[in-house]
Structures are given as structure tokens and as C-alpha cells.
Enzyme design. Structure first.
Site, short mmCIF file in Angstrom:
data_model
loop_
_atom_site.label_atom_id
_atom_site.label_comp_id
_atom_site.label_asym_id
_atom_site.label_seq_id
_atom_site.Cartn_x
_atom_site.Cartn_y
_atom_site.Cartn_z
CB SER A 559 47.11 -14.47 18.65
OG SER A 559 48.47 -14.32 18.36
CG HIS A 674 47.90 -14.27 13.35
ND1 HIS A 674 47.89 -15.54 13.90
CD2 HIS A 674 47.99 -13.42 14.39
CE1 HIS A 674 47.96 -15.45 15.21
NE2 HIS A 674 48.01 -14.18 15.54
#
Length: 705
Positions: A559, A674
Site C-alpha cells: 500500500s 486491498h
């Protein structure tokens, strides 16, 4: 109350697809790989398929792959894991996945049963069975129940996306309610005010979302009404990040709040009184955490001087007398429960029925403090709970309707232990994670590196006690969004890395929250490079100490951490031997044009602002990678279903680096959002691929037999 959307915002980025050429300036040449931004397009998916085949062939053919996969999956599916849960009234709720329950089950047990070695669980929802019956790719997202425990709101996502479908569930009959409070797929939030009323936000149609793609309207919906009849109680602006509802439940009743995030780090709070949103006299830099006995508990992201009190230091834990304010509508005097110093921070906060609990870290190791209000003196009393020292302490859950609170302790070489406290301030261990690897040959050491501007940056190293020279080293970092990297029990490295002669390090660079908001703010926007300077300084310090060499040093981040490793790879390719870049953000000139990228302007700056654009352009990996430079080999991992960061950044960076002739491997999972993994088998695959790649590139020793 903390919004699930706000939690998502804390660890990721946007969704969807921006205008194909918007925002490109003279300093950013035309993008030849913008076609890869068509996430589900036939041509981009064919490109993904081809690269997946290459990556899987190279890595899965390695003799270590299957051993790695089996070892990780066995740990993930192990039935002796600690079943962490949320305590609510007389029950503890838990979501559980294992070999039998691949998608998982949502279940509950009584508090008394939970504290035994073999709790008697009652399954509420079997997600595997639900997905089979309904023919859906359901992934469990979240759940909360009404105060009378007769109804629950359950959020399910398609393949692990942030967008969810809310469905009301009867935990007694164990069935979904067809005519209940049900919301279609959206980045929605919902919470019970009482058993027959919810406060919620969702996509109400054109014009009802912010520019970032999140809800900006909050409504009250009462049982018996249609969705169209729900009453609007708050409406934000298009330029806001999001507007979200949240409800604190307690013995005195429900406190319904509405948070309007005007930017990522600035939030305006209002309390709902008789369907009227009453704005609270608090600065937008307050971060709301909990509620207890008419007091709102929050932390201060900035120093603040109230009208009727002394200055409150940055990072402080405060108590705002909400009940008093609503009675008088005059700003009340605010109590400071805890004020940190330059090397301490408040990490997590929760409130039970009788106390506020805060996990407080000093020099990146933790403790838990309890704060209780003395009804006679109206003063708050602080107690440090007797928990182990030298690692990470956390708050698992606190009961708003009883004395129970649960805490955790773990370290790099110490498995997690769960402690129970019955309100007496004397936590007792009730469950411990069995050791997943033999930690006796290893030691953890905390060092400090000196960054480019002279700031001292702490980092931890775990390696063999008998090590005398450099070894293959895995360096992990994040450095953003005030998220801290505190000691944790890293099972994968203990099983697959350390026994083969490897070592690993975790860097506490600026941009994180290890030393509170100021540590984060130091690397904000135009100062972003400081986070990368810190990470580089840690790498150089380890090499200087003889712990590793550039050829043996691998780096990994996901991320915002994917952006971190991407940036330092481009800036200092001489310093690293291999890179694993997971679900990353990499095209920083277009990030605000892709999906909800506008949400992150508060963190990174605005590429449309000339001053901020200049700073961004200097470090943006996608714009700075060059032909003719020898970069370390890099492995990109992402997911098609990631609607937070999206796979766009990894795709484009991999394509550009391939075209320039660099050593690139790319893998894109279909599910998982994610996290890039929706179940244990996908998590095991991602871990196994990662460790095989690093072992191949860094010269790790042979796998243990």
C-alpha cells in the site's frame, strides 16, 4: 464508533478510473500505459494473464514453494489460534476461517465460555454456505448488533472489495430479514441507534457522493419506513472526503455522531439530537475514539488552546463533557487524560463500561493505561496495567455494558497472549498463541540510524544470536498515514526466513505514528522525501554495522509501503538486492485522478498545486524510473478486486520497467481486495511466492528439511 470507511481510508487509497489524460502537464510526458487503467478490460486482463503465467511458472517451480505454501497454510488454518472477538453485553462475537470454513463463519459465545480453553461457539452465519446457496462471491466484511441483540447489520463484499452490501440479520432465527434495513452495494456505513432505527450513509444516486467517491449524505431510517422515506440529517460538500455515521452504545443509551472529513486529517463532528445535527465545539484536528458516561474521548492531532482552558499538547488524550455541553450549549472545560512526550504516543483507545483504556508506546514499545472518572471529585485517575513490557500491547475489546476488557501482548519472538480484566485493573492471561517456530536461536535488537537531516530513526533487527557477519536481510517499512510499525510476531519470517540463515528488520520511519502526530506530520506533503531518506538511512546503517550487504538486502512494503519501496528503489538502486512491492501507489502525478485519489491529497499533496507537484515529481516512482539504470529485481503483487488502491499503479509501473529492460516479475490475484487475498489459501500463496522470490534473489540458504 470509528467508521469502517475511515479505517479503510487509513490504509489505502482510491477506486475506479479517472479521466484518461486529465492532469498531465508538460513535466509529465504522455502516458503510453494508460490503457492498463481499464481494470476489467479485455486487453489489460490478457496482459495480466500473460505476466501471471510467467511469475507462477518461475516461482511455483522452485522446490521451496510448496513447502512454504503448506507451512503457511497450516498456520493460518490451525485451530489453536486465538479467536479474537468483540465483547458486547454478555457475548463475544468472532469471525473465523479455517480449512473447513474457507470463506469463514461469524459466530458468538458467552463471555464465561469464551474465557475457557474450549469455548462453545454458536454459528450465526456460514459464509461458505451462504455464497453457495446464493451463487455469490461473498467475503465477510463486518457486523454490528442492536442494543437488544435481536437484530444485526451484516456487511458482505463481492470478492473482498471495500464496497459492501448491508443486510439485516436475525441472530435468534439465524436468517436474513427480507424487509429489514438492507442496503445495496456501495461504500456505505450503517449503525443502530436503537433496535428500530439506524443511522446510515450510502450512494443515493447521482450527486450524492464526494469527489473522492464516498458518501456525503447521512440519513436516519426507522423501521417500517421505505428507504426513500429515510430522513436526511446531514449533508456534506462535494469537495469533502466523506461524511460518515457512527454510534457509541453505552449503559446511558446511544450517542449518535456524524463525522464530516473535510480532508483526510481534518474532521468536523456533530452529535444527533432529535434528528438535529448539533456541531461540537472542537477543532477539526480532533480524532474521536470512544464515549463513556457522557464524555467523548478523543486524541488531538494538533496542539489546541480552548476558549476556557490551558493549551492542550499535540497527541494528547482528552475527555470532552458531551452531556454538559448539550445541557448548556456552552463549550465546557476539557480534561487531559494523558499528554505524551517527544518519544511516546497514544496508539489505540477503547472505552468499557467503567474505564477508558489507552495503549501507550514509549520508544516503540507499549503499555496499557486505564483512566477512571472519580464521581466524587470529577477527576480522572490513571493506572498502568500490569502487562509484560518490551513488546507491543494492544486493546482487543472492551465491553460497554460490563466490566470486561481484553488486552494483547506480543513481540517479534513472543507469540501473542490474550489477557482478561474484570474491571479490577489486574489483567490475567487466558489464551496464548502456541509458538509457530523455535525462537531460541534468535534475538531482537533495537538500533538507531541518523537520517539525512540528523533525525534519529529507530529500527528493530531480528537475527541469529550466533550471527557474526552480514546475512540476507529483509527490511520492512510503511511510513505514512500515522500508522505505526510496532513489534509483532511475524510467523512467516520465523518459519521460512530465519531458519535458512536470513534476518529481518522493521523501520520506524517518519510518516508513521510511532511518536505521535508530529512524527507523521514531519513527512507530510512537500516533506514526503523525509520518509524515504529515513528508510535509506536505516538500510545504510545496517550495511555500515555489517548486518547485511546491498546484494543481500531485500525490501518489502504494501500500500503506502509499496510507494515507499518503489521510491527508494528508483532513488538508490545501488542499495538493494531485491524488492517486493505489494498493492502499491506509484503514479503520484495521476494518483488524485484515479478513483478516490482526492482522499490522499492531505497526505501527499495536490499534483495540481505547483509547489506540491514539484515535490511529488521528484520522488514519484513511475515518473522517475529510467532506461539504462541497473535497478534491483522487483516483484509486484496486486489484486484485480482492489477497489481502494486498484491494480493500476502496479500494472503501469511493471509495464514501463519491462519496456525499459529491467528485471520485473508481476502477479495479480483476482480476489482479495486491498489485502490481495480473500481467504487463507490465497494468503498462503502470496506469502509462499514472496519468500521464494526473496530467497532466489538474495541468496538465502537451502530450506530446512
Amino acid at each position: 464508533m470509528r467508521s469502517n470507511l475511515r479505517v479503510a481510508l487509513m490504509v489505502g487509497f482510491g477506486i475506479a478510473l479517472g479521466a484518461a489524460t486529465a492532469g498531465l502537464g508538460a513535466d509529465a510526458p504522455e502516458d503510453p500505459y494508460i490503457w492498463l487503467e481499464d481494470i476489467h478490460g479485455e486487453k489489460p486482463l490478457e496482459w495480466v494473464k500473460q505476466r501471471n503465467e510467467v511469475a507462477l511458472k518461475q516461482l511455483k517451480s522452485d522446490p521451496s514453494y510448496q513447502k512454504n505454501y503448506d507451512a503457511i497454510l497450516a498456520v493460518l488454518d490451525a485451530t489453536d489460534r486465538i479467536p479474537f472477538g468483540q465483547v458486547y453485553f454478555s457475548h463475544v462475537f468472532n469471525f473465523w476461517q479455517d480449512e473447513t470454513h474457507v470463506r469463514g463463519i461469524w459466530r458468538r459465545t458467552t463471555i464465561d465460555s469464551y474465557e475457557t480453553q474450549s469455548p462453545q461457539w454458536e454459528t450465526l452465519i456460514d459464509v461458505d454456505e451462504l455464497a453457495r446457496v446464493e451463487g455469490k462471491n461473498w467475503v465477510y466484511s463486518r457486523a454490528s448488533c442492536a442494543i437488544d441483540m435481536t437484530r444485526c447489520l451484516v456487511g458482505l463484499s463481492n470478492g473482498g472489495t471495500d464496497a459492501v452490501v448491508y443486510r439485516e440479520f436475525d441472530p435468534v432465527a439465524k436468517r436474513f430479514i427480507d424487509d429489514g434495513f438492507n442496503l445495496g452495494e456501495a461504500k456505505a456505513e450503517a449503525a443502530y441507534i436503537d433496535a428500530d432505527t439506524i443511522l446510515f450513509s450510502t450512494d443515493f444516486g447521482p450527486g450524492t457522493l464526494t469527489a473522492s467517491g464516498y458518501p456525503r449524505i447521512v440519513k436516519v431510517w426507522r423501521r417500517g419506513q421505505t428507504l426513500a422515506e429515510a430522513k436526511t440529517v446531514f449533508e456534506g460538500k462535494n469537495e469533502d472526503v466523506l461524511v460518515s455515521p457512527g454510534v457509541f452504545q453505552g449503559r446511558a443509551g446511544a450517542t449518535a455522531l456524524i463525522s464530516r472529513a473535510v480532508s483526510f486529517f481534518d474532521t468536523e463532528y456533530s452529535v444527533l439530537v432529535s434528528d438535529e445535527a448539533v456541531k461540537l465545539p472542537l477543532p477539526q484536528t480532533v480524532d474521536m475514539k470512544a464515549e463513556i458516561d457522557g464524555y467523548l474521548i478523543a486524541t488531538m492531532r494538533k496542539e489546541w488552546t480552548p476558549e476556557n482552558g490551558p493549551t492542550i499538547p499535540q497527541g494528547s488524550l482528552i475527555a470532552f463533557p458531551l452531556k454538559e455541553f448539550l445541557a448548556t450549549r456552552v463549550p465546557p472545560r476539557i480534561a487531559v487524560l494523558y499528554a505524551p512526550n517527544a518519544r511516546s504516543s497514544v496508539q489505540r483507545v477503547a472505552a468499557g463500561r467503567d474505564a477508558v483504556y489507552a495503549s501507550i508506546f514509549e520508544n516503540v514499545t507499549g503499555s496499557v493505561h486505564a483512566f477512571k472518572l472519580d464521581p466524587m471529585t470529577n477527576a480522572w485517575r490513571e493506572t498502568r496495567l500490569d502487562l509484560p513490557a518490551g513488546g507491543s500491547t494492544g486493546i482487543s475489546s472492551a465491553n460497554e455494558f460490563g466490566p470486561e476488557a481484553y488486552f494483547t501482548y506480543s513481540g517479534f519472538l513472543t507469540p501473542t497472549t490474550l489477557f482478561s480484566d474484570k474491571g479490577e485493573g489486574q489483567p490475567k492471561p487466558i489464551k496464548s498463541l502456541p509458538a509457530r517456530f523455535d525462537a531460541s536461536p534468535y534475538q531482537e535488537t533495537q538500533y538507531e540510524a541518523v537520517s539525512k537531516d540528523g533525525t534519529r530513526i529507530p529500527y528493530f533487527v531480528v537475527r541469529a544470536k550466533t550471527a557474526t557477519g552480514p546475512a540476507p536481510m529483509l527490511l520492512y517499512g510503511y511510513g505514512g498515514f500515522e500508522i505505526s510499525q510496532t513489534p509483532f510476531y511475524w510467523t512467516g519470517t520465523g518459519l521460512l526466513w530465519l531458519p535458512r540463515g536470513g534476518a529481518y528488520a522493521v523501520a520506524n520511519i517518519r510518516g508513521g505514528g510511532e511518536f505521535g502526530p508530529a512524527w507523521h506530520d514531519a513527512a507530510l506533503k512537500v516533506n514526503r522525501q523525509k520518509a524515504y531518506d529515513d528508510f535509506i538511512a536505516v538500510a545504510e546503517d545496517m550495511i555500515r554495522r555489517g548486518l547485511t550487504t546491498p546484494k543481500q538486502l531485500g525490501i518489502m512494503g504494501g500500500s503506502n509501503g509499496g510507494l515507499l519501496v518503489g521510491a527508494v528503489t528508483v532513488q538508490r538502486p545501488d542499495l538493494f538486492g531485491a524488492v517486493v512491492c505489494q498493492v502499491p501507489l506509484l503514479d503520484m502525478i495521476r494518483f488524485s485522478k484515479i478513483g478516490a485519489g482526492a482522499s490522499w491529497v492531505g497526505e501527499y499533496g495536490d499534483p495540481e498545486n505547483p509547489v506540491e507537484r514539484e515535490a511529488i515529481l521528484k520522488y514519484s516512482p513511475y515518473q522517475n524510473v529510467k532506461r539504462g539504470v541497473t535497478y534491483p529485481p522487483i516483484f509486484f503483487i496486486t489484486a484485480t478486486s482492489d477497489d481502494r488502491v486498484t491494480p493500476v499503479h502496479a500494472r503501469k509501473m511493471a509495464a514501463r520497467m519491462e519496456e525499459q529492460g529491467h528485471d520485473v516479475l508481476f502477479y495479480e490475484n483476482t480476489d482479495g481486495g486491498h489485502a490481495a487475498a480473500a481467504n487463507h489459501s490465497q494468503q498462503a500463496e502470496m506469502n509462499a511466492l514472496t519468500y521464494v522470490y526473496l530467497a532466489q534473489k538474495l541468496g538465502l540458504g537451502p530450506a530446512a528439511r
